[in-house]
Design a protein around this motif. Structure first.
Motif, short mmCIF file in Angstrom:
data_model
loop_
_atom_site.label_atom_id
_atom_site.label_comp_id
_atom_site.label_asym_id
_atom_site.label_seq_id
_atom_site.Cartn_x
_atom_site.Cartn_y
_atom_site.Cartn_z
N GLN A 22 -9.34 -3.95 -6.15
CA GLN A 22 -8.73 -4.85 -5.18
C GLN A 22 -8.94 -4.34 -3.76
O GLN A 22 -9.20 -5.12 -2.84
CB GLN A 22 -7.24 -5.02 -5.47
CG GLN A 22 -6.57 -6.15 -4.71
CD GLN A 22 -7.09 -7.52 -5.12
OE1 GLN A 22 -7.74 -7.66 -6.17
NE2 GLN A 22 -6.83 -8.52 -4.31
N TYR A 23 -8.84 -3.03 -3.59
CA TYR A 23 -9.13 -2.44 -2.27
C TYR A 23 -10.56 -2.74 -1.85
O TYR A 23 -10.83 -3.10 -0.69
CB TYR A 23 -8.90 -0.93 -2.31
CG TYR A 23 -7.47 -0.50 -2.07
CD1 TYR A 23 -6.93 -0.51 -0.79
CD2 TYR A 23 -6.67 -0.08 -3.12
CE1 TYR A 23 -5.63 -0.11 -0.56
CE2 TYR A 23 -5.36 0.33 -2.91
CZ TYR A 23 -4.85 0.31 -1.62
OH TYR A 23 -3.55 0.70 -1.40
N LEU A 66 -11.09 -6.54 -0.89
CA LEU A 66 -10.62 -6.85 0.46
C LEU A 66 -11.52 -6.20 1.52
O LEU A 66 -11.71 -6.77 2.60
CB LEU A 66 -9.17 -6.37 0.63
CG LEU A 66 -8.16 -7.07 -0.30
CD1 LEU A 66 -6.78 -6.43 -0.17
CD2 LEU A 66 -8.09 -8.56 0.01
N SER A 107 -0.80 -6.82 -6.33
CA SER A 107 0.00 -7.57 -5.35
C SER A 107 0.41 -6.69 -4.18
O SER A 107 0.43 -7.13 -3.02
CB SER A 107 1.24 -8.16 -6.03
OG SER A 107 0.87 -9.07 -7.05
N ASN A 145 -2.46 -6.42 -1.83
CA ASN A 145 -2.61 -7.64 -1.02
C ASN A 145 -1.59 -7.67 0.12
O ASN A 145 -1.92 -8.04 1.26
CB ASN A 145 -2.44 -8.88 -1.89
CG ASN A 145 -3.55 -9.00 -2.93
OD1 ASN A 145 -4.65 -8.48 -2.74
ND2 ASN A 145 -3.26 -9.67 -4.03
N PHE A 203 -2.60 -5.20 2.76
CA PHE A 203 -3.70 -5.71 3.58
C PHE A 203 -3.20 -6.72 4.61
O PHE A 203 -3.64 -6.71 5.77
CB PHE A 203 -4.76 -6.34 2.68
CG PHE A 203 -6.01 -6.77 3.39
CD1 PHE A 203 -6.95 -5.83 3.80
CD2 PHE A 203 -6.25 -8.11 3.65
CE1 PHE A 203 -8.11 -6.22 4.46
CE2 PHE A 203 -7.40 -8.51 4.31
CZ PHE A 203 -8.34 -7.56 4.71
N SER A 204 -2.29 -7.58 4.19
CA SER A 204 -1.75 -8.59 5.12
C SER A 204 -0.98 -7.92 6.25
O SER A 204 -1.04 -8.38 7.41
CB SER A 204 -0.85 -9.57 4.37
OG SER A 204 0.32 -8.92 3.87
#
Length: 312
Positions: A150-151, A154, A234, A237, A240-241
């Motif tokens: 996931q890292y 993104l 999650s 995410n 990141f946001s």
């Protein structure tokens, strides 16, 4: 890569280059908003090619770390000369570094040759380097199904922004916004790589329900259940946001500060004609006032003399 240092070191390099570009693009635009044209790289006052040389040095160090320093036998090949499976990612990372080295070296050569298409070719080489990075991260040989995947997913978004803006910059060299976004994306790449290094290889920062597992000599974050995996992704995410918000605030704040420092000073212009007219009016009024006063005094003196004659 594949370790804390392997992510933090190149991340620090991307962060510095992105910050250097962000600062110089804002400064250049603030000083020359009408004639602005964003260069592909910025020369230094003391040594013109310091930025490009640092990219070459960093790329060389990365290749050396991946292929010669990191492996146990200080070389990435098996005894029969083939590439082992556990070293495939080393060659992938090295290919990215070699492409950035090629970009920096060619940028110096093009600048020394002073060819007509120097800017366009340099921009294209930068776009190719970012495209190579995006391709190899997307087709990475390592298993990126967990939080690490996931890292990297993104991170690919940020690299895609860098590729896109580098290509758009060829067509729109005078667009400050394009160069601003590209600089921020490079800065964000470096920041995100640093965050990856600490979050994935610091045991105390591993999400709840996940653990570090040794796989072919590399520590990989695995989760004990699907629920723990979903929670870990999650969290990435959300993280990141939050960084998007932080980087946006930082970039806009830096822009406002630098524009205030280097921006064009507004000069107030006054109409000399109006001032002359007003001053002339004042002078005339003063003259008329003096004339009226003197005339009144003359009349009063005349009256006094006439009264004296009548008394006689």
């Amino acid at each position: 890569m594949g370790t804390l240092v392997g992510h933090v070191a190149p991340g620090f390099g991307f962060l510095l280059i992105g910050l250097w570009h962000l600062f110089n693009h804002i400064k250049l635009h603030a000083l020359n908003p009408k004639s602005y044209k964003g260069p592909s790289w910025f020369p230094s006052a003391k040594f013109r090619y310091i930025e490009l040389v640092l990219i070459m040095v960093g790329s060389t160090a990365s290749v050396a770390m991946e292929l010669f320093i990191g492996p146990e036998r200080h070389q990435p090949l098996d005894p029969d000369g083939t590439i082992p499976s556990n070293h495939l990612h080393n060659f992938e990372h090295s290919s990215i570094s070699i492409t950035f080295f090629l970009y920096a070296a060619c940028a110096i050569i093009l600048d020394r040759a002073r060819v007509q298409a120097q800017f366009e070719l340099t921009q294209l080489l930068g776009a190719i380097a970012f495209a190579q990075q995006l391709l190899l991260f997307h087709l990475h040989s390592a298993d990126h199904m967990g939080p690490e995947g996931q890292y990297h997913l993104l991170l690919q978004i940020l690299v895609f922004v860098s590729v896109s803006t580098a290509l758009i910059g060829i067509v729109l060299p005078h667009s400050f916004l394009v160069n601003f976004v590209r600089s921020v994306s490079i800065f964000f790449q470096g920041l995100w790589l640093i965050v990856m290094g600490f979050m994935l290889w610091t045991p105390s920062l591993i999400p709840k329900g996940c653990y570090m597992n040794d796989e072919d000599g590399h520590m990989v974050v695995r989760c004990s259940s699907h629920e723990a995996l979903h929670r870990a992704i999650s969290l990435v995410n959300i993280e990141f946001s939050w960084f998007i918000i932080g980087v946006t605030v930082f970039a806009v704040s830096l822009y406002l500060v630098l524009v205030k420092v280097y921006g064009e000073k507004k000069v107030e212009y006054f109409s000399l004609g109006n001032e002359d007219e007003e001053s002339n009016d004042d002078v005339e009024s003063q003259k008329s006032g003096a004339f009226d006063h003197s005339s009144k005094s003359f009349i009063q003196v005349g009256k006094i003399f006439s009264q004296n004659d009548m008394e006689r």
